[in-house]
Scaffold this active site. Structure first.
Site, PDB file in Angstrom:
ATOM      1  N   LYS A  49      84.330 -13.987  92.367  1.00  0.00           N
ATOM      2  CA  LYS A  49      84.404 -12.710  91.530  1.00  0.00           C
ATOM      3  C   LYS A  49      85.500 -11.886  92.106  1.00  0.00           C
ATOM      4  O   LYS A  49      85.519 -11.847  93.235  1.00  0.00           O
ATOM      5  CB  LYS A  49      83.352 -12.115  91.057  1.00  0.00           C
ATOM      6  CG  LYS A  49      82.410 -11.466  92.171  1.00  0.00           C
ATOM      7  CD  LYS A  49      81.253 -11.200  91.719  1.00  0.00           C
ATOM      8  CE  LYS A  49      80.237 -10.228  93.057  1.00  0.00           C
ATOM      9  NZ  LYS A  49      79.039 -10.122  92.516  1.00  0.00           N
ATOM     10  N   TYR A 278     102.979  14.339 102.309  1.00  0.00           N
ATOM     11  CA  TYR A 278     102.639  15.205 101.225  1.00  0.00           C
ATOM     12  C   TYR A 278     101.596  16.317 101.807  1.00  0.00           C
ATOM     13  O   TYR A 278     100.547  15.733 102.670  1.00  0.00           O
ATOM     14  CB  TYR A 278     101.852  14.459 100.124  1.00  0.00           C
ATOM     15  CG  TYR A 278     103.110  13.611  99.292  1.00  0.00           C
ATOM     16  CD1 TYR A 278     104.305  14.041  98.761  1.00  0.00           C
ATOM     17  CD2 TYR A 278     102.544  12.240  99.300  1.00  0.00           C
ATOM     18  CE1 TYR A 278     104.961  13.325  98.164  1.00  0.00           C
ATOM     19  CE2 TYR A 278     103.693  11.521  98.604  1.00  0.00           C
ATOM     20  CZ  TYR A 278     104.603  11.878  98.025  1.00  0.00           C
ATOM     21  OH  TYR A 278     105.602  11.239  97.370  1.00  0.00           O
TER      22      TYR A 278
HETATM   23  C1  LIG Z   1      78.425 -10.537  93.711  1.00  0.00           C
HETATM   24  C2  LIG Z   1      76.799 -11.193  93.548  1.00  0.00           C
HETATM   25  C3  LIG Z   1      76.450 -12.236  94.576  1.00  0.00           C
HETATM   26  C4  LIG Z   1      77.466 -12.169  95.859  1.00  0.00           C
HETATM   27  O1  LIG Z   1      76.793 -11.361  96.728  1.00  0.00           O
HETATM   28  P1  LIG Z   1      77.542 -11.087  98.076  1.00  0.00           P
HETATM   29  O2  LIG Z   1      76.681 -10.022  98.753  1.00  0.00           O
HETATM   30  O3  LIG Z   1      78.848 -10.702  98.370  1.00  0.00           O
HETATM   31  O4  LIG Z   1      76.854 -12.156  98.668  1.00  0.00           O
HETATM   32  C5  LIG Z   1      75.549 -13.084  94.416  1.00  0.00           C
HETATM   33  N1  LIG Z   1      74.849 -13.141  93.022  1.00  0.00           N
HETATM   34  C6  LIG Z   1      75.168 -12.112  92.224  1.00  0.00           C
HETATM   35  C7  LIG Z   1      74.533 -11.968  90.770  1.00  0.00           C
HETATM   36  C8  LIG Z   1      76.245 -11.225  92.199  1.00  0.00           C
HETATM   37  O5  LIG Z   1      76.472 -10.318  91.399  1.00  0.00           O
END
Ligand SMILES: *Cc1c(COP(=O)(O)O)cnc(C)c1O
Length: 403
Positions: A49, A278
């Site tokens: 993701k 800045y």
């Molecule tokens: C993002 C997510 C993961 C992965 O999490 P990590 O801590 O990056 O391994 C796993 N399960 C769900 C439901 C998630 O939203």
């Protein structure tokens, strides 16, 4: 020392300012190490993701699948479509919620597998699928065991599973939950959630439903305890070579996949008393040599690191000075008097014997490495390198094609 050659496979345009290097060999290594840590019957889902946590979803997904991952996890429908359009055929779990008929149609069309949490969703899905004549859609039932995010309450797992079971166009593909504190050295809450998950599984089985797959673990839980692995683990951060917490570094050796680099675009001497950037948040207390670098907060270097960031040039640590601006930042390079325009600045990654980690940025910003990685967005071109091969060829050793 001028090192345009250190960045093979870049067009001159891509390497003239700032870029991210993605080390496929490191990713392959992480996937293999994780697979070794799992029992052979546990699947590895690569969570890609948010554009694979800023690493580039398609390259990461393809590489992870080549080396042993069998599932992909995304948050949104467009993220899933991007993978399908790239020709990826592995099962893709949509971790986020879908609530409209239009979303259901896109899910079905692109062969994504949704997460269901509510009776309303079951209704929307059933009605939308009724208009399409397709085989039953595999769906994943999410149970809230204490994260208080998506999911049906764990006490209602059986009732919810029965509702999905009765719906004509849906097929239960898994039952899952998500842990809130798996990176905490104190396992108390995680154990409570695990206990509730077990309870939910028992209740669902008691009404005659046997979900073909159970899963619970994110990266932290995967590293923390094999009892949490079940049939599949959903690993994000660990794939990218970072550890979710210091106490979880020992079980699996991981290598960071991403490095961030930029070039010096101007070098100049400034006199004591001169203000920099800045707001003049830095005023030179002596004459110094200043370098301008072509990377800024629009590229993912957090502005809150202004005056606190350290970077590497020629393997030496150099201090960033003044406010980080949208596209550029400044360094005090007095220690490198012959520094040239075009030299490479490493913001994250290895240079010589020194290493800068996203964990360091996260610590000084009082946030987590996940957020740092997700900050590197599209303006930075992504260059895929293969660190192992490059090191070998640099030492003159012949790189064998294992065919
Ligand atoms: C993002 C997510 C993961 C992965 O999490 P990590 O801590 O990056 O391994 C796993 N399960 C769900 C439901 C998630 O939203």
């Amino acid at each position: 020392m001028l090192s345009w050659e250190h960045t093979p496979s870049l067009t001159p345009m891509q390497r003239d300012r700032a870029w991210v290097e993605i080390d496929r060999a490191a990713l392959a290594h992480n996937v293999r190490q994780l697979k070794q840590w799992l029992s052979p019957k546990t699947d590895l889902m690569a969570v890609v993701k948010a554009d694979a946590y800023g690493h580039g979803a398609v390259t990461i997904a393809q590489t992870a699948l080549q080396h042993g991952a069998t599932w992909l996890g995304v948050a949104t429908i467009p993220e899933g479509i991007e993978l399908r359009e790239a020709g990826i055929q592995a099962p893709i779990l949509l971790l986020g919620a879908a609530n409209t008929a239009e979303q259901v149609r896109a899910i079905a069309q692109w062969h994504l597998q949704p997460t269901l949490c509510t009776a309303k969703q079951v209704l929307v899905f059933s009605e939308a699928l009724d208009e399409l004549s397709l085989p039953p859609l595999p769906v994943h039932l999410k149970i809230d065991t204490g994260m208080s995010r998506l999911g049906a309450p764990w006490q209602e797992a059986a009732e919810f599973a029965q509702r999905v079971q009765r719906a004509p166009h849906l097929r239960i593909a898994s039952l899952y939950s998500h842990l809130a504190t798996a990176d905490d050295p104190d396992p108390t809450i995680m154990q409570l959630q695990h206990h509730r998950f077990q309870e939910a599984i028992a209740q669902v089985r008691a009404v005659g439903i046997k979900p073909p797959r159970l899963h619970l673990a994110n990266s932290a839980a995967t590293l923390a305890d094999p009892k949490l692995h079940y049939d599949m683990v959903r690993v994000g951060l660990g794939l990218y070579g970072l550890h979710p917490a210091p106490h979880l570094t020992s079980t699996v050796a991981l290598r960071p996949v991403l490095q961030v680099k930029a070039r010096v675009t101007q070098v100049k001497a400034i006199a004591a008393g001169t203000g920099v950037s800045y707001g003049y948040k830095f005023i030179a207390d002596r004459d110094l040599l200043l370098a301008v670098v072509g990377i800024g907060y629009a590229d993912g270097v957090p502005r809150n690191l202004s005056n606190r960031l350290e970077v590497l040039i020629r393997g030496q640590r150099v201090r960033q000075i003044g406010a980080i601006t949208m596209d550029q930042l400044m360094l005090d390079v007095s220690a490198i008097p012959d520094l040239q325009v075009g030299e490479v600045v490493t913001l994250l990654g290895q240079d010589g014997n020194d290493y800068l980690s996203a964990d360091d940025w996260a610590t000084s910003l009082n946030t987590i490495s996940w957020e740092i990685l997700c900050g590197f967005k599209h303006r930075l071109p992504r260059l895929t390198v293969n660190q192992e091969k490059r090191e070998k060829s640099e030492t003159g050793e012949r790189v064998k094609d294992k065919g």
